[in-house]
Structures are given as C-alpha cells and as structure tokens.
Design a protein around this motif. Structure first.
Motif, PDB file in Angstrom:
ATOM      1  N   PHE A 176      90.302  16.616  60.229  1.00 13.73           N
ATOM      2  CA  PHE A 176      91.472  16.404  61.551  1.00 13.73           C
ATOM      3  C   PHE A 176      91.394  17.835  62.023  1.00 13.73           C
ATOM      4  O   PHE A 176      90.812  18.843  61.853  1.00 13.73           O
ATOM      5  CB  PHE A 176      92.839  16.193  60.676  1.00 13.73           C
ATOM      6  CG  PHE A 176      93.181  17.165  59.818  1.00 13.73           C
ATOM      7  CD1 PHE A 176      94.191  18.113  60.437  1.00 13.73           C
ATOM      8  CD2 PHE A 176      93.010  17.216  58.518  1.00 13.73           C
ATOM      9  CE1 PHE A 176      94.671  19.381  59.722  1.00 13.73           C
ATOM     10  CE2 PHE A 176      93.779  18.357  57.665  1.00 13.73           C
ATOM     11  CZ  PHE A 176      94.520  19.442  58.248  1.00 13.73           C
ATOM     12  N   GLU A 177      91.903  17.616  63.470  1.00 18.03           N
ATOM     13  CA  GLU A 177      92.019  18.746  64.308  1.00 18.03           C
ATOM     14  C   GLU A 177      93.277  18.202  65.212  1.00 18.03           C
ATOM     15  O   GLU A 177      93.309  17.237  65.836  1.00 18.03           O
ATOM     16  CB  GLU A 177      90.835  18.956  65.083  1.00 18.03           C
ATOM     17  CG  GLU A 177      90.821  20.221  65.826  1.00 18.03           C
ATOM     18  CD  GLU A 177      89.638  20.380  66.726  1.00 18.03           C
ATOM     19  OE1 GLU A 177      88.806  21.054  66.171  1.00 18.03           O
ATOM     20  OE2 GLU A 177      89.437  19.913  67.849  1.00 18.03           O
ATOM     21  N   THR A 232      93.229  11.476  60.211  1.00 12.43           N
ATOM     22  CA  THR A 232      91.697  11.970  59.559  1.00 12.43           C
ATOM     23  C   THR A 232      90.689  11.223  60.020  1.00 12.43           C
ATOM     24  O   THR A 232      90.665  10.016  59.881  1.00 12.43           O
ATOM     25  CB  THR A 232      91.819  12.091  58.038  1.00 12.43           C
ATOM     26  OG1 THR A 232      92.142  10.714  57.359  1.00 12.43           O
ATOM     27  CG2 THR A 232      92.961  13.145  57.624  1.00 12.43           C
ATOM     28  N   ARG A 233      89.510  11.854  60.264  1.00 13.34           N
ATOM     29  CA  ARG A 233      88.284  10.938  60.732  1.00 13.34           C
ATOM     30  C   ARG A 233      87.473  10.484  59.183  1.00 13.34           C
ATOM     31  O   ARG A 233      87.970  10.839  58.265  1.00 13.34           O
ATOM     32  CB  ARG A 233      87.071  11.966  61.265  1.00 13.34           C
ATOM     33  CG  ARG A 233      87.951  12.603  62.603  1.00 13.34           C
ATOM     34  CD  ARG A 233      87.050  13.631  63.284  1.00 13.34           C
ATOM     35  NE  ARG A 233      87.714  14.268  64.388  1.00 13.34           N
ATOM     36  CZ  ARG A 233      87.911  15.524  64.491  1.00 13.34           C
ATOM     37  NH1 ARG A 233      87.504  16.234  63.463  1.00 13.34           N
ATOM     38  NH2 ARG A 233      88.708  16.280  65.535  1.00 13.34           N
ATOM     39  N   ALA A 234      86.358   9.769  59.544  1.00  9.89           N
ATOM     40  CA  ALA A 234      85.694   9.304  58.376  1.00  9.89           C
ATOM     41  C   ALA A 234      85.292  10.516  57.414  1.00  9.89           C
ATOM     42  O   ALA A 234      85.351  10.017  56.045  1.00  9.89           O
ATOM     43  CB  ALA A 234      84.289   8.702  58.681  1.00  9.89           C
ATOM     44  N   PHE A 281      94.037  25.892  67.809  1.00 15.05           N
ATOM     45  CA  PHE A 281      93.605  24.721  66.955  1.00 15.05           C
ATOM     46  C   PHE A 281      93.976  24.883  65.424  1.00 15.05           C
ATOM     47  O   PHE A 281      94.067  25.518  64.893  1.00 15.05           O
ATOM     48  CB  PHE A 281      92.089  24.634  66.980  1.00 15.05           C
ATOM     49  CG  PHE A 281      91.554  24.203  68.477  1.00 15.05           C
ATOM     50  CD1 PHE A 281      91.269  23.036  68.886  1.00 15.05           C
ATOM     51  CD2 PHE A 281      91.242  25.101  69.424  1.00 15.05           C
ATOM     52  CE1 PHE A 281      90.744  22.581  70.047  1.00 15.05           C
ATOM     53  CE2 PHE A 281      90.713  24.970  70.635  1.00 15.05           C
ATOM     54  CZ  PHE A 281      90.675  23.671  71.077  1.00 15.05           C
ATOM     55  N   VAL A 282      94.509  23.536  65.044  1.00 17.57           N
ATOM     56  CA  VAL A 282      95.005  23.330  63.556  1.00 17.57           C
ATOM     57  C   VAL A 282      93.965  22.573  63.039  1.00 17.57           C
ATOM     58  O   VAL A 282      93.917  21.229  63.563  1.00 17.57           O
ATOM     59  CB  VAL A 282      96.343  23.029  63.485  1.00 17.57           C
ATOM     60  CG1 VAL A 282      96.616  22.750  61.929  1.00 17.57           C
ATOM     61  CG2 VAL A 282      97.407  23.862  63.988  1.00 17.57           C
ATOM     62  N   LEU A 288      94.211   8.888  57.295  1.00 20.23           N
ATOM     63  CA  LEU A 288      95.256   9.473  56.698  1.00 20.23           C
ATOM     64  C   LEU A 288      96.089  10.059  57.983  1.00 20.23           C
ATOM     65  O   LEU A 288      95.657  10.855  58.553  1.00 20.23           O
ATOM     66  CB  LEU A 288      95.189  10.315  55.526  1.00 20.23           C
ATOM     67  CG  LEU A 288      94.570   9.420  54.435  1.00 20.23           C
ATOM     68  CD1 LEU A 288      94.583  10.391  53.315  1.00 20.23           C
ATOM     69  CD2 LEU A 288      95.314   8.208  53.923  1.00 20.23           C
ATOM     70  N   ARG A 289      97.611  10.145  57.763  1.00 18.29           N
ATOM     71  CA  ARG A 289      98.167  10.777  58.797  1.00 18.29           C
ATOM     72  C   ARG A 289      98.724  12.043  58.289  1.00 18.29           C
ATOM     73  O   ARG A 289      99.195  12.209  57.117  1.00 18.29           O
ATOM     74  CB  ARG A 289      99.557  10.034  59.194  1.00 18.29           C
ATOM     75  CG  ARG A 289     100.689  10.612  60.171  1.00 18.29           C
ATOM     76  CD  ARG A 289     101.943   9.926  59.977  1.00 18.29           C
ATOM     77  NE  ARG A 289     101.994   8.652  60.744  1.00 18.29           N
ATOM     78  CZ  ARG A 289     102.224   8.524  62.045  1.00 18.29           C
ATOM     79  NH1 ARG A 289     102.627   9.459  62.694  1.00 18.29           N
ATOM     80  NH2 ARG A 289     102.024   7.226  62.394  1.00 18.29           N
TER      81      ARG A 289
END
Length: 160
Positions: A109-110, A103-105, A62-63, A79-80
């Motif tokens: 990110f994962e 990215t989430r709210a 996992f990153v 955002l990417r």
C-alpha cells in the motif's frame, strides 16, 4: 565405533547448501511461522473508525508498507489501512490528515500526503488495520528526522 568426520570445509559446504535453499525458496523458508505484528503503544491516538478511502492527502511525503498473513506470509489484497499524522496542514485530528487506502495484490500500500511534522517532539505517522477479518493492529512508526520524505510500516495479520 566410527566417529563422523567434521571439518571446516564440510561445515562451510553444508552452510552454503542451506543458504542456497533459502535463496531458491525464500517465501517458504522465511514465511513459515511468521509471527503477527503487535500493536504499538500510542498507535491508536486520534484514530477515526471508517476513515474514507482517498487517493492522496497532499503531496511530497509517502507512507508505504506491506500486509502479509501470519504463518505463511501470503500477501493480503484489498484490506483497508487507515493512515493519519500531524502534517503541515495541522495536527492528527485535522480531517485532511486522515484517510484509508486498500492493499494491492502483492499486499503493498502507499499514500502520498503532506509533509509530516513533529508532534510531541517526534515526527511520526499512525497506521491501523481494523476491518474485522483479522485482528486489529495499530502502528506508530517514528521517523529519524523531520526532513524524511517517507516512512514505512508493515503488518503481519492473524485471523480474528
């Protein structure tokens, strides 16, 4: 002339009150003046502009990270973030080892991918933010061990 009275007890009480203020308003106190992340040397190696959005690049590793705005520390959504690494599937240039996530709210990110393997002697990942709304940042976090199953990298972005 009056001299203020300071002693250890007064100092400890003042320090405790200041600490309590940070606990009750950590986002405001700690995020004010949050400095932007600087790109890391070697972070842009094998970067591919426009890497596709993916759900995963494999299983088992996992990153993760978080993306915040410089200054106020607000989380940045949608955002990417591009991620790539040398894995058991092949080197950093292998297309199956490149992908982007949004990215989430809460700014997090994962991406799950295949196990990262050492490249030039170091197990590491590459991450990039480059969509133009903020200044481009490339990160290259190195893992302590090739047996690690996760790596984390956070971005603090400033407007472009």
């Amino acid at each position: 002339m009056t001299v203020p009275f300071y002693n250890r007890r007064a100092f400890l009480i003042s320090a405790g009150l200041a600490g309590a203020a940070l606990v009750h308003a950590p986002g405001q106190a700690l995020a004010a003046g949050l400095a932007p992340t600087r790109s890391m040397r070697g972070g842009s190696n094998n970067y591919r502009p426009g890497a596709p959005l993916v759900e995963n690049l494999g299983r088992g590793f996992f990153v993760r990270g978080k993306v915040l705005r410089a200054g106020d520390g607000a989380p940045l959504e949608n955002l990417r973030i591009q991620i790539w690494a040398a894995t058991v599937l092949g080197g950093e240039r292998e297309p199956r080892n490149h992908g982007s996530v949004l990215t989430r709210a809460d700014g997090s990110f994962e991406l799950e991918m295949e196990q990262i393997v050492p490249n030039f002697g170091q197990p590491h990942a590459h991450l990039a933010y480059d969509d133009g709304r903020f200044k481009t940042v490339f990160l290259r976090p190195v893992m302590p061990s090739a047996k690690d199953t996760a790596v984390s990298a956070d971005f603090v972005l400033q407007p472009a």
